[in-house]
Design a protein around this motif. Sequence first.
Motif, PDB file in Angstrom:
ATOM      1  N   GLY A  29       0.817  -1.210   0.000  1.00  0.00           N
ATOM      2  CA  GLY A  29       0.000   0.000   0.000  1.00  0.00           C
ATOM      3  C   GLY A  29       0.849   1.258   0.000  1.00  0.00           C
ATOM      4  N   PHE A  30       1.944   1.241   0.763  1.00  0.00           N
ATOM      5  CA  PHE A  30       2.844   2.397   0.777  1.00  0.00           C
ATOM      6  C   PHE A  30       3.503   2.584  -0.582  1.00  0.00           C
ATOM      7  CE2 PHE A  30       2.881   1.469   5.429  1.00  0.00           C
ATOM      8  CZ  PHE A  30       2.482   2.711   5.871  1.00  0.00           C
ATOM      9  N   ALA A  31       3.821   1.465  -1.228  1.00  0.00           N
ATOM     10  CA  ALA A  31       4.495   1.533  -2.533  1.00  0.00           C
ATOM     11  C   ALA A  31       3.565   2.043  -3.625  1.00  0.00           C
ATOM     12  CB  ALA A  31       5.041   0.161  -2.904  1.00  0.00           C
ATOM     13  N   GLU A  32       2.273   1.667  -3.549  1.00  0.00           N
ATOM     14  CA  GLU A  32       1.321   2.016  -4.603  1.00  0.00           C
ATOM     15  C   GLU A  32       0.419   3.196  -4.259  1.00  0.00           C
ATOM     16  OE1 GLU A  32      -0.835  -1.556  -5.350  1.00  0.00           O
ATOM     17  OE2 GLU A  32       0.833  -2.546  -6.400  1.00  0.00           O
ATOM     18  N   GLY A  33       0.423   3.614  -2.989  1.00  0.00           N
ATOM     19  CA  GLY A  33      -0.464   4.703  -2.582  1.00  0.00           C
ATOM     20  C   GLY A  33      -1.924   4.305  -2.576  1.00  0.00           C
ATOM     21  N   GLY A 158      -4.541  11.014  11.078  1.00  0.00           N
ATOM     22  CA  GLY A 158      -5.095  10.958   9.736  1.00  0.00           C
ATOM     23  C   GLY A 158      -4.288  11.764   8.741  1.00  0.00           C
ATOM     24  N   THR A 159      -3.838  12.942   9.180  1.00  0.00           N
ATOM     25  CA  THR A 159      -3.034  13.790   8.298  1.00  0.00           C
ATOM     26  C   THR A 159      -1.674  13.167   8.037  1.00  0.00           C
ATOM     27  OG1 THR A 159      -4.114  15.710   9.315  1.00  0.00           O
ATOM     28  CG2 THR A 159      -2.181  16.137   7.950  1.00  0.00           C
ATOM     29  N   LEU A 160      -1.023  12.694   9.103  1.00  0.00           N
ATOM     30  CA  LEU A 160       0.325  12.149   8.982  1.00  0.00           C
ATOM     31  C   LEU A 160       0.345  10.815   8.253  1.00  0.00           C
ATOM     32  CD1 LEU A 160       3.327  12.467   9.818  1.00  0.00           C
ATOM     33  CD2 LEU A 160       2.761  11.202  11.908  1.00  0.00           C
ATOM     34  N   GLU A 161      -0.606   9.927   8.594  1.00  0.00           N
ATOM     35  CA  GLU A 161      -0.587   8.568   8.062  1.00  0.00           C
ATOM     36  C   GLU A 161      -1.323   8.414   6.740  1.00  0.00           C
ATOM     37  OE1 GLU A 161      -2.181   6.091  11.125  1.00  0.00           O
ATOM     38  OE2 GLU A 161      -0.673   6.663  12.599  1.00  0.00           O
ATOM     39  N   ALA A 162      -2.304   9.279   6.487  1.00  0.00           N
ATOM     40  CA  ALA A 162      -3.111   9.140   5.263  1.00  0.00           C
ATOM     41  C   ALA A 162      -3.023  10.369   4.365  1.00  0.00           C
ATOM     42  CB  ALA A 162      -4.567   8.868   5.640  1.00  0.00           C
ATOM     43  N   GLY A 163      -3.315  11.544   4.907  1.00  0.00           N
ATOM     44  CA  GLY A 163      -3.378  12.751   4.097  1.00  0.00           C
ATOM     45  C   GLY A 163      -2.107  13.044   3.321  1.00  0.00           C
ATOM     46  N   ILE A 164      -0.985  13.071   4.015  1.00  0.00           N
ATOM     47  CA  ILE A 164       0.284  13.408   3.365  1.00  0.00           C
ATOM     48  C   ILE A 164       0.740  12.322   2.391  1.00  0.00           C
ATOM     49  CG2 ILE A 164       2.743  13.860   3.765  1.00  0.00           C
ATOM     50  CD1 ILE A 164       1.904  15.361   6.319  1.00  0.00           C
ATOM     51  N   PRO A 165       0.835  11.050   2.819  1.00  0.00           N
ATOM     52  CA  PRO A 165       1.316  10.030   1.866  1.00  0.00           C
ATOM     53  C   PRO A 165       0.402   9.817   0.676  1.00  0.00           C
ATOM     54  CG  PRO A 165       0.615   9.001   3.924  1.00  0.00           C
ATOM     55  CD  PRO A 165       0.655  10.466   4.172  1.00  0.00           C
ATOM     56  N   GLN A 170      -1.030   9.925  -4.931  1.00  0.00           N
ATOM     57  CA  GLN A 170      -2.151   9.998  -5.864  1.00  0.00           C
ATOM     58  C   GLN A 170      -2.324  11.433  -6.373  1.00  0.00           C
ATOM     59  OE1 GLN A 170      -5.839   8.022  -4.955  1.00  0.00           O
ATOM     60  NE2 GLN A 170      -4.874   6.574  -3.530  1.00  0.00           N
ATOM     61  N   GLU A 171      -1.860  11.678  -7.562  1.00  0.00           N
ATOM     62  CA  GLU A 171      -1.908  13.025  -8.143  1.00  0.00           C
ATOM     63  C   GLU A 171      -3.343  13.533  -8.300  1.00  0.00           C
ATOM     64  OE1 GLU A 171      -0.168  15.383 -12.076  1.00  0.00           O
ATOM     65  OE2 GLU A 171       0.419  13.302 -11.679  1.00  0.00           O
ATOM     66  N   LYS A 172      -4.280  12.611  -8.516  1.00  0.00           N
ATOM     67  CA  LYS A 172      -5.676  13.014  -8.738  1.00  0.00           C
ATOM     68  C   LYS A 172      -6.309  13.637  -7.493  1.00  0.00           C
ATOM     69  CE  LYS A 172      -7.596   8.459  -7.557  1.00  0.00           C
ATOM     70  NZ  LYS A 172      -8.391   7.298  -8.039  1.00  0.00           N
ATOM     71  N   LEU A 173      -5.739  13.383  -6.306  1.00  0.00           N
ATOM     72  CA  LEU A 173      -6.286  13.950  -5.075  1.00  0.00           C
ATOM     73  C   LEU A 173      -5.876  15.411  -4.875  1.00  0.00           C
ATOM     74  CD1 LEU A 173      -5.703  11.002  -2.556  1.00  0.00           C
ATOM     75  CD2 LEU A 173      -7.870  11.691  -3.586  1.00  0.00           C
ATOM     76  N   ARG A 174      -4.771  15.818  -5.463  1.00  0.00           N
ATOM     77  CA  ARG A 174      -4.214  17.140  -5.176  1.00  0.00           C
ATOM     78  C   ARG A 174      -5.134  18.301  -5.552  1.00  0.00           C
ATOM     79  NH1 ARG A 174       1.645  15.582  -7.721  1.00  0.00           N
ATOM     80  NH2 ARG A 174       1.877  13.646  -6.525  1.00  0.00           N
TER      81      ARG A 174
END
Length: 321
Positions: A29-33, A158-165, A170-174
């Motif tokens: 999951g970390f590798a693929e986002g 949530g910000t540290l573990e999910a939001g930032i990574p 995932q460019e589509k989230l930006r």
Amino acid sequence: MKGKEHFKQFSRRYVQLMAAVLYNCNVKGFAEGKIWKGNSKGMCVPGLNCYSCPGAIASCPLGSLQSALISSKYKFPYYLLGTILLMGLFLGRFTCGFLCPFGLIQELLDKIPTPKIKKSNVTRGLSWIKYALLLIFAILIPVFYSAPGFCKYICPAGTLEAGIPLTIMQEKLRPMLGFIFSWKIFMLVSIVVLCIFAYRGFCRFICPLGAIYSFFQPISFFGIQVDEKKCTHCNACVRSCKMDVKRVCDRECIQCGECIKHCPEDAIHFGVRKLDRKKRILQIVVFALAVVIIIIGLNNNGFNDVKNKAIRLCYECIGIG
């Protein structure tokens, strides 16, 4: 002998690290986002760990609670409430001291050499803030405004573990990021600064999950216990503790065991706690209630309700919306 003493000194840190790794062992999951979507997401880990973290293989009890309360007008969350009851009953705030990844992060931040805010009557007073945050952000906002208030506006995990990574991967989230994400980054930075200057500042003053577990502290099956026959009431345990405790195993005690090495009478130990008759009866009643409502919840598809929420990306955890 030195090796043995080293292990005793750092064994809690090893448990914290193992818990953090086990909670987030979806390396792919970390590798693929991408977040994990397996059946294990229907279960909650004891500690605060965002279920939208790419590595998370199970659900966060606080995030799941808010989600369940949002849906409670349609379906009562038997399974989730029973799970929280059971975890609180068995461990109390032992979870905070040993099984919470964000607790580990706070303790590492405390290692940064800066002047520290010492505990006092003021910090003891501030420790009540987390109960207000529990009521307002983790209960009332989900029930009346159908939004996971704590996850959306405050939760640093949530910000540290999910939001930032995830927004990095995932460019589509930006393009979806806005004020809420900026606010959550501000909250994360503020909490990090707080934890540098105040030992486990988030845990002491902010965390609603710690507030929930504190209610179970008087009747938890496992944890710290004082042998009253040996205790001389010298108060060395309380003086040495960095948390806002007034006595061992009160609502602010995270059961880290640091007090054990400071007790001159060897009167403090870990284990199955010996409780008086009234507390033992209450313990049995809560245990029976937890088991019954978990069974009811499982029969009402509660496991899948938790899983189905956790396998969908939580935009509030990330800071979108």
